[in-house]
Design a protein around this motif. Sequence first.
Motif, PDB file in Angstrom:
ATOM      1  N   LEU A 134      -7.225   5.733   0.654  1.00  0.00           N
ATOM      2  CA  LEU A 134      -7.419   5.491   2.082  1.00  0.00           C
ATOM      3  C   LEU A 134      -6.201   5.939   2.884  1.00  0.00           C
ATOM      4  N   THR A 135      -5.024   5.515   2.459  1.00  0.00           N
ATOM      5  CA  THR A 135      -3.805   5.888   3.169  1.00  0.00           C
ATOM      6  C   THR A 135      -3.557   7.383   3.088  1.00  0.00           C
ATOM      7  N   THR A 167      -8.311  -3.074   7.048  1.00  0.00           N
ATOM      8  CA  THR A 167      -7.604  -2.298   6.034  1.00  0.00           C
ATOM      9  C   THR A 167      -7.267  -0.910   6.572  1.00  0.00           C
ATOM     10  N   MET A 185       0.845  -1.191   0.000  1.00  0.00           N
ATOM     11  CA  MET A 185       0.000   0.000   0.000  1.00  0.00           C
ATOM     12  C   MET A 185       0.887   1.249   0.000  1.00  0.00           C
ATOM     13  N   THR A 239     -13.801   1.869   2.146  1.00  0.00           N
ATOM     14  CA  THR A 239     -13.248   0.567   2.513  1.00  0.00           C
ATOM     15  C   THR A 239     -14.364  -0.321   3.016  1.00  0.00           C
ATOM     16  N   ASP A 246      -2.653   5.540  -2.519  1.00  0.00           N
ATOM     17  CA  ASP A 246      -3.931   4.925  -2.215  1.00  0.00           C
ATOM     18  C   ASP A 246      -4.811   5.946  -1.484  1.00  0.00           C
ATOM     19  N   TYR A 250     -17.251   3.510   5.310  1.00  0.00           N
ATOM     20  CA  TYR A 250     -17.113   2.096   5.677  1.00  0.00           C
ATOM     21  C   TYR A 250     -18.292   1.346   5.048  1.00  0.00           C
ATOM     22  N   GLY A 305     -11.580  -5.835  13.116  1.00  0.00           N
ATOM     23  CA  GLY A 305     -10.602  -4.823  12.735  1.00  0.00           C
ATOM     24  C   GLY A 305     -10.741  -3.513  13.471  1.00  0.00           C
ATOM     25  N   ASP A 333     -13.500  -2.928   5.052  1.00  0.00           N
ATOM     26  CA  ASP A 333     -12.810  -3.730   6.062  1.00  0.00           C
ATOM     27  C   ASP A 333     -12.041  -2.818   7.012  1.00  0.00           C
ATOM     28  N   ALA A 357      -4.328  -1.397   8.827  1.00  0.00           N
ATOM     29  CA  ALA A 357      -3.102  -1.606   8.041  1.00  0.00           C
ATOM     30  C   ALA A 357      -2.597  -0.302   7.462  1.00  0.00           C
ATOM     31  N   ALA A 358      -3.532   0.529   6.971  1.00  0.00           N
ATOM     32  CA  ALA A 358      -3.127   1.816   6.400  1.00  0.00           C
ATOM     33  C   ALA A 358      -2.499   2.712   7.462  1.00  0.00           C
TER      34      ALA A 358
END
Length: 230
Positions: A7-8, A222, A1, A217, A5, A198, A101, A219, A225-226
């Motif tokens: 989201l990030t 995710t 990632m 997203t 991206d 979400y 998550g 999840d 993770a980001a």
Amino acid sequence: MTHDDPLTETLANARVVLFGFDGPLCDVFAGLPAPEVARELTALLSAEDGTAGTKAALTDDPLEVLRIAHEAGTDLGQKIEKALTAAELRAVAVAGRPTPGAAEALQAARAAGRGVAVVGDNSAESVRVFLGLHGLEEYVTTIVGRPSEQPHLMKPNPFPLITAAEQLHIDVTSCTLIGDSLTDVQAAHAAGATVIGYADGPHKAARFAEARADAVTGDMLTVAAALTTL
């Protein structure tokens, strides 16, 4: 990632992450279904005001019943709001585990040096109890729940987001909201905050994209993770 991206990138630019409660963190009415709560509230309302009760019987959304009660009168609104808060406290006790998550996302947000708030249309008491039940209170700096006796300040009104930002002593434009409804997107846009949709149900991703969410997203892992890449 990578930071290309959406989201990030959205999370990288946020100094505070605002988590919606029902959806991103918890399925509030998983054990005590929302339509059942709505019927309970409607029965209480009908006993006091038949016209309002008839109107409330057309919805299975407890928050909509609350709005109808407040429209009918201050005393009625207070009575139904008290009953709704009690129902929410019963509901979160049997709601089960946090959204998959969600705990990781809260932990990752704090580890990334972000402020963390929970903003929702459920009572602050129910949010606080749920976080405590699952050992998550230490990751949350502030909670902004349903404004008492002021349902017009619930989302899509930006009031919850602006209030959380004020409590964290930061401009709301430096915040991003993670929410699961179009009212979350509308509230974020009205406040000048960014928003991550979400998409926990079918067709939600397309609706969020159409509503111009900054990222989408399906999840919460995710999201976690980001945040760990920041």
